[in-house]
Design an enzyme around this catalytic site. Structure first.
Site, PDB file in Angstrom:
ATOM      1  N   GLY A   1       0.800  -1.222   0.000  1.00 24.10           N
ATOM      2  CA  GLY A   1       0.000   0.000   0.000  1.00 24.10           C
ATOM      3  C   GLY A   1       0.827   1.263   0.000  1.00 24.10           C
TER       4      GLY A   1
ATOM      5  CG  LEU B   1      -1.193   1.776  -4.031  1.00 18.52           C
ATOM      6  CD1 LEU B   1      -2.324   1.490  -5.023  1.00 18.52           C
ATOM      7  CD2 LEU B   1      -0.209   0.617  -3.991  1.00 18.52           C
TER       8      LEU B   1
ATOM      9  N   GLY C   1       5.670   4.212  -8.621  1.00 20.92           N
ATOM     10  CA  GLY C   1       6.385   2.943  -8.832  1.00 20.92           C
ATOM     11  C   GLY C   1       5.407   1.782  -8.877  1.00 20.92           C
ATOM     12  CG  HIS C   2       3.198   0.693  -5.368  1.00 18.15           C
ATOM     13  ND1 HIS C   2       3.309   1.727  -4.464  1.00 18.15           N
ATOM     14  CD2 HIS C   2       3.788  -0.372  -4.777  1.00 18.15           C
ATOM     15  CE1 HIS C   2       3.927   1.306  -3.380  1.00 18.15           C
ATOM     16  NE2 HIS C   2       4.237   0.042  -3.532  1.00 18.15           N
TER      17      HIS C   2
ATOM     18  CE  LYS D   1      11.543   0.759  -3.576  1.00 14.42           C
ATOM     19  NZ  LYS D   1      12.064   0.387  -2.245  1.00 14.42           N
TER      20      LYS D   1
ATOM     21  CB  SER E   1      10.659   4.189  -1.396  1.00 14.27           C
ATOM     22  OG  SER E   1      10.415   3.594  -0.140  1.00 14.27           O
TER      23      SER E   1
HETATM   24  P1  AMP Z   1       5.985  -2.439  -1.553  1.00 12.26           P
HETATM   25  O1  AMP Z   1       4.611  -1.864  -1.454  1.00 12.26           O
HETATM   26  O2  AMP Z   1       7.058  -1.477  -1.172  1.00 12.26           O
HETATM   27  O3  AMP Z   1       6.105  -3.795  -0.912  1.00 12.26           O
HETATM   28  O4  AMP Z   1       6.230  -2.705  -3.103  1.00 12.26           O
HETATM   29  C1  AMP Z   1       5.355  -3.478  -3.875  1.00 12.26           C
HETATM   30  C2  AMP Z   1       5.977  -3.704  -5.226  1.00 12.26           C
HETATM   31  O5  AMP Z   1       6.230  -2.461  -5.845  1.00 12.26           O
HETATM   32  C3  AMP Z   1       7.330  -4.429  -5.132  1.00 12.26           C
HETATM   33  O6  AMP Z   1       7.445  -5.354  -6.201  1.00 12.26           O
HETATM   34  C4  AMP Z   1       8.314  -3.307  -5.282  1.00 12.26           C
HETATM   35  O7  AMP Z   1       9.561  -3.719  -5.826  1.00 12.26           O
HETATM   36  C5  AMP Z   1       7.580  -2.416  -6.259  1.00 12.26           C
HETATM   37  N1  AMP Z   1       8.118  -1.053  -6.188  1.00 12.26           N
HETATM   38  C6  AMP Z   1       8.290  -0.285  -5.078  1.00 12.26           C
HETATM   39  N2  AMP Z   1       8.895   0.875  -5.403  1.00 12.26           N
HETATM   40  C7  AMP Z   1       9.098   0.839  -6.741  1.00 12.26           C
HETATM   41  C8  AMP Z   1       9.665   1.739  -7.684  1.00 12.26           C
HETATM   42  N3  AMP Z   1      10.175   2.904  -7.322  1.00 12.26           N
HETATM   43  N4  AMP Z   1       9.706   1.360  -8.989  1.00 12.26           N
HETATM   44  C9  AMP Z   1       9.202   0.159  -9.389  1.00 12.26           C
HETATM   45  N5  AMP Z   1       8.648  -0.731  -8.554  1.00 12.26           N
HETATM   46  C10 AMP Z   1       8.598  -0.399  -7.251  1.00 12.26           C
END
Ligand code: AMP
Length: 296
Positions: free
Chosen positions: A31, A33, A36-37, A150, A186
């Site tokens: 979440g 979001l 990147g997400h 990332k 992030s």
């Molecule tokens: P998270 O919510 O941080 O667990 O991320 C969920 C998904 O989004 C994971 O596969 C992360 O690698 C991807 N993700 C997070 N930040 C980025 C970003 N800046 N660019 C591409 N994918 C991302």
């Protein structure tokens, strides 16, 4: 867009997709979001008939003293963004729905979980990342799942888990989305002050410097790491957790770079721990053939 909170309903949704021969793409997230997400969601929407995302802040993967309580949460905002991006269903379970019954089983990918972030966060981190992703794959039953570069170590570990356990899901690695300064997007960035956000860009600058030196012929990892260290140490407020050059298949350190490598780093800026990486070939290959700005 459907909002699904129970495992039974999620299975039913997935069964209906399969019944009508629709391909199902899946983006697991915690979440908060951001773009990147959204880039992963858009990729899934392009590749599949139906896209499901999960939003679940997995308490078990946060080690003691880590930031589980402070992890940003924004359910209303997330649902709006997901719908706008074209998501068909959001799986949003409560912790009890996932771990209600005592979970005696876990999935551990040896060796790959014991380097890089596995050292700073503890090996339990990736054990519980793999366990939750495995549970989500079994619940959502996607054909393809999308992960961001990332978190390259996480994606490589999950790719290995899927291969080793013959899980019928294709794992796709998607490029890191960055802001205009190069900072990798992030969910944790919202906890940075504007000044800290500026300081945090030193990690990407350091990675780019290593890539530049490598392309100019500097193949000794020790020297490349020294170059990166210098850049980060010059930045007040940023503290190195690790900087390493490893082989993408094994995540073991290489002394001399003559093949594709993962240049990975983690820093602390204030209370926030940030990671980033580049996948680089010293001379040729798909990554170095792209213009520099497209290699993120
Ligand atoms: P998270 O919510 O941080 O667990 O991320 C969920 C998904 O989004 C994971 O596969 C992360 O690698 C991807 N993700 C997070 N930040 C980025 C970003 N800046 N660019 C591409 N994918 C991302």
């Amino acid at each position: 867009m459907e909002i699904i909170r129970s495992i039974a309903e999620m299975r039913e949704f997935s069964r209906n997709c399969t019944k009508y021969g629709r391909s199902l793409g899946f983006v697991p997230t915690m979440g908060a979001l951001h773009a990147g997400h959204i880039s992963l969601i858009e990729r899934s929407c392009r590749d599949n008939d139906v896209t499901v995302i999960s939003i679940f802040v997995n308490p078990r993967q946060f080690m003691q003293s880590e930031d589980f309580d402070q992890y940003p949460r924004d359910e209303a905002g997330d649902l709006e963004k997901a719908e706008a991006a074209g998501v068909d269903a959001v799986f949003l379970p409560e912790v009890d729905e996932i771990y209600g019954r005592e979970c005696l089983t876990s999935v551990y990918v040896a060796s790959l979980s014991e380097t890089l972030c596995g050292i700073s966060r503890g090996t339990g981190h990736f054990r519980w990342v793999c366990t939750i992703v495995c549970k989500l794959f079994n619940i959502v039953q996607p054909g393809t799942a999308y992960f961001g570069q990332k978190d390259a170590q996480q994606a490589l570990i999950i790719g290995r888990m899927v291969e080793d356990l013959n899980i019928p899901v294709e794992v796709m690695l998607c490029p890191t989305a960055r802001d205009t300064s190069g900072l990798a997007l992030s969910s944790r960035n919202v906890r940075l002050t504007p000044k800290q956000r500026e300081a945090a860009t030193c990690l990407y600058q350091a990675l780019c410097e290593a890539r530049r030196a490598l392309r100019k012929g500097e193949k000794a990892s020790m020297i490349l790491i020294e170059l990166m260290t210098e850049i980060i140490e010059k930045q007040p407020g940023a503290e190195i957790d690790y900087l390493q050059i490893v082989a993408p298949g094994t995540l073991q350190e290489v002394e001399w770079v003559d093949d594709l490598v993962l240049i990975a780093g983690a820093i602390r800026v204030g209370e926030v721990r940030l990671i980033d990486n580049l996948i680089v070939h010293p001379e040729h290959g798909p990554w170095s053939e792209l213009p520099e700005e497209e290699q993120h």
